[in-house]
Design a protein around this motif. Structure first.
Motif, PDB file in Angstrom:
ATOM      1  N   ARG A 230       0.819  -1.212   0.000  1.00  0.00           N
ATOM      2  CA  ARG A 230       0.000   0.000   0.000  1.00  0.00           C
ATOM      3  C   ARG A 230       0.851   1.259   0.000  1.00  0.00           C
ATOM      4  NH1 ARG A 230      -3.742  -2.311   4.805  1.00  0.00           N
ATOM      5  NH2 ARG A 230      -1.612  -2.706   5.534  1.00  0.00           N
ATOM      6  N   ALA A 231       2.143   1.130   0.205  1.00  0.00           N
ATOM      7  CA  ALA A 231       3.041   2.281   0.200  1.00  0.00           C
ATOM      8  C   ALA A 231       3.868   2.364  -1.081  1.00  0.00           C
ATOM      9  CB  ALA A 231       3.974   2.232   1.402  1.00  0.00           C
ATOM     10  N   GLU A 232       3.733   1.386  -1.957  1.00  0.00           N
ATOM     11  CA  GLU A 232       4.584   1.364  -3.148  1.00  0.00           C
ATOM     12  C   GLU A 232       4.342   2.595  -4.027  1.00  0.00           C
ATOM     13  OE1 GLU A 232       5.789  -1.600  -6.870  1.00  0.00           O
ATOM     14  OE2 GLU A 232       4.465  -2.307  -5.257  1.00  0.00           O
ATOM     15  N   GLY A 233       3.080   2.945  -4.217  1.00  0.00           N
ATOM     16  CA  GLY A 233       2.775   4.106  -5.049  1.00  0.00           C
ATOM     17  C   GLY A 233       3.227   5.414  -4.422  1.00  0.00           C
ATOM     18  N   THR A 234       3.020   5.574  -3.115  1.00  0.00           N
ATOM     19  CA  THR A 234       3.426   6.828  -2.460  1.00  0.00           C
ATOM     20  C   THR A 234       4.945   6.960  -2.430  1.00  0.00           C
ATOM     21  OG1 THR A 234       3.116   5.629  -0.364  1.00  0.00           O
ATOM     22  CG2 THR A 234       1.374   7.127  -1.030  1.00  0.00           C
ATOM     23  N   ASN A 235       5.640   5.872  -2.156  1.00  0.00           N
ATOM     24  CA  ASN A 235       7.109   5.940  -2.152  1.00  0.00           C
ATOM     25  C   ASN A 235       7.637   6.287  -3.537  1.00  0.00           C
ATOM     26  OD1 ASN A 235       7.168   5.311   0.561  1.00  0.00           O
ATOM     27  ND2 ASN A 235       7.568   3.129   0.244  1.00  0.00           N
ATOM     28  N   ARG A 236       6.988   5.772  -4.563  1.00  0.00           N
ATOM     29  CA  ARG A 236       7.400   6.104  -5.928  1.00  0.00           C
ATOM     30  C   ARG A 236       7.155   7.579  -6.228  1.00  0.00           C
ATOM     31  NH1 ARG A 236       4.490   2.708 -10.342  1.00  0.00           N
ATOM     32  NH2 ARG A 236       5.575   1.038  -9.218  1.00  0.00           N
ATOM     33  N   LEU A 237       6.036   8.126  -5.750  1.00  0.00           N
ATOM     34  CA  LEU A 237       5.772   9.551  -5.955  1.00  0.00           C
ATOM     35  C   LEU A 237       6.879  10.404  -5.327  1.00  0.00           C
ATOM     36  CD1 LEU A 237       1.918   9.765  -5.254  1.00  0.00           C
ATOM     37  CD2 LEU A 237       3.049  10.149  -7.449  1.00  0.00           C
ATOM     38  N   ILE A 238       7.311  10.029  -4.126  1.00  0.00           N
ATOM     39  CA  ILE A 238       8.388  10.766  -3.454  1.00  0.00           C
ATOM     40  C   ILE A 238       9.677  10.673  -4.262  1.00  0.00           C
ATOM     41  CG2 ILE A 238       9.829  10.862  -1.378  1.00  0.00           C
ATOM     42  CD1 ILE A 238       7.306   9.836   0.153  1.00  0.00           C
ATOM     43  N   ARG A 239       9.973   9.469  -4.749  1.00  0.00           N
ATOM     44  CA  ARG A 239      11.168   9.290  -5.595  1.00  0.00           C
ATOM     45  C   ARG A 239      11.122  10.191  -6.824  1.00  0.00           C
ATOM     46  NH1 ARG A 239      11.211   4.048  -9.059  1.00  0.00           N
ATOM     47  NH2 ARG A 239       9.785   5.442 -10.187  1.00  0.00           N
ATOM     48  N   ASP A 240       9.890  10.391  -7.362  1.00  0.00           N
ATOM     49  CA  ASP A 240       9.740  11.179  -8.586  1.00  0.00           C
ATOM     50  C   ASP A 240       9.546  12.662  -8.337  1.00  0.00           C
ATOM     51  OD1 ASP A 240      10.002   8.830  -9.984  1.00  0.00           O
ATOM     52  OD2 ASP A 240       7.852   8.543 -10.307  1.00  0.00           O
TER      53      ASP A 240
END
Length: 370
Positions: A261-271
């Motif tokens: 459930r955090a994969e998308g949010t962590n990716r947003l931070i990376r981007d």
């Protein structure tokens, strides 16, 4: 701000509910013909020129009046983009909905600074707590919190901001409760001064493709979008993408790399999204934006450069069709490639729109439907 007359509201509703007329086409028609009444009269001929083999479906006056009456009986009203109750920041996006149905709310609520909180339907307990904590902090700082009334993070954000102001954007008609268990939440939102908003017709049952439209409004109403939890393929990430297209800020709450459930949010931070631990992280970015000019929008009105459809030759229409393909292309590029005036290209695209042959995308992009 200008209130529509009863007759104008009926004509606007008939136009936006007409077959193949979306927000971008609506604006093009009004700007070209000067009024909804004139545009309605021109629709059949425009659709034929665009290649439609059938008569375009246009709601009758009685049908439009019936929708207005049922909306009012439900305790809501149909609001035009020119009217004070229309959400201030939604006016700024490309092709905003010309009409929305709103239940509850007030011009004060819908013109205050807004921030969206969105996330997973299958949210963790920690996700619920973060949504509530960020929502309360934003509300105490004077922000209205917008979300999509879904289970999980959306519901937590709405409940945390009942006292400070919240707006629920829904994918169905203003009378349709989805999910059903949020019926009491809708009543509490409206009863405590918040609002429920939809761009869909009264009685509309939402389909899967209607939820991205809802997400576009959630981000469009907001100065920034806070994503609390989102899986890699979550629909919540659509809201973040819309926010970026609309020039809004994107915030994301980090989570464990072991939690899907955090994969998308962590990716947003990376981007490049702003890493968010509390409402203060959001307020620090959004507060300086409030010091600028008040929200503005492109007025609807008759264009100074009007092409007459009858005067456009077949060569011009063929040139625009040749410039189009399945991949989205910018309208300005079509104008440059064909050498035609913007007014002529605009009319030809309207004809193709009404014939159901093209699809409009954000940022003035259009593609040909096969």
């Amino acid at each position: 701000m200008v209130e529509l007359s009863d007759g104008q509201r009926v004509s606007w509703l008939r136009l936006i509910r007409a077959e193949n007329v979306g927000p971008a086409t609506f604006r093009g028609l009004i700007n070209h013909f000067g009024s909804a009444e004139a545009a309605l009269a021109a629709l059949p001929a425009l659709a034929r020129r665009g290649g439609s083999a059938k008569t375009i479906a246009i709601p009758s006056v009685a049908e439009a009046e019936d929708e207005i009456g049922r909306t009012l009986a439900h305790g809501a009203r149909i609001v035009a983009i020119s009217e004070p109750l229309y959400p201030a920041y939604l006016r700024q996006i490309a092709a905003p909905p010309p009409l929305v149905s709103i239940r509850g709310g007030s011009p004060d609520l819908l013109n205050r600074p807004t921030a969206a909180i969105v996330g997973s339907r299958n949210a963790s307990l920690a996700g619920h707590k973060m949504a509530e904590r960020i929502g309360r902090g934003l509300g105490e700082a004077g922000f209205v919190v917008v979300s999509g009334l879904a289970r999980g993070i959306d519901g937590a954000a709405h409940r945390a901001t009942l006292d400070t102001g919240t707006v629920a954007v829904i994918a169905g008609g203003i009378d349709h409760v989805y999910p059903e268990e949020h019926g009491p939440l809708i009543e509490e939102i409206v009863g405590r001064g918040g609002a429920v908003l939809s761009e869909m017709p009264f009685g509309w049952v939402p389909r899967a493709k209607d939820f991205p439209r809802r997400n576009r409004i959630v981000s469009g109403m907001s100065l920034g979008v806070v994503v609390v939890e989102a899986a890699a393929r979550s629909g919540t990430l659509h809201t973040a993408r819309y926010a970026l297209d609309q020039g809004r800020e994107v915030f994301a709450v980090p989570g464990s790399p072991l939690d899907p459930r955090a994969e998308g949010t962590n990716r947003l931070i990376r981007d490049g999204a702003t890493l968010t631990r509390s409402a203060d992280d959001v307020i620090a970015v959004l507060r300086p934006m409030l010091e600028g000019d008040a929200p503005t929008y492109l007025e609807l009105g008759e264009s100074d450069d009007v092409a007459i459809p009858d005067a456009i030759g077949p060569q011009s229409r063929a040139a625009v069709l040749d410039a189009l393909g399945p991949a989205p292309v910018a309208v300005d590029d079509i104008i440059s490639h064909t050498g035609l005036t913007s007014s002529v290209v605009s009319v030809i695209l309207l004809e193709l729109d009404l014939a159901g042959r093209v699809e409009r995308h954000g940022n003035q992009l259009v593609s040909l439907l096969r």
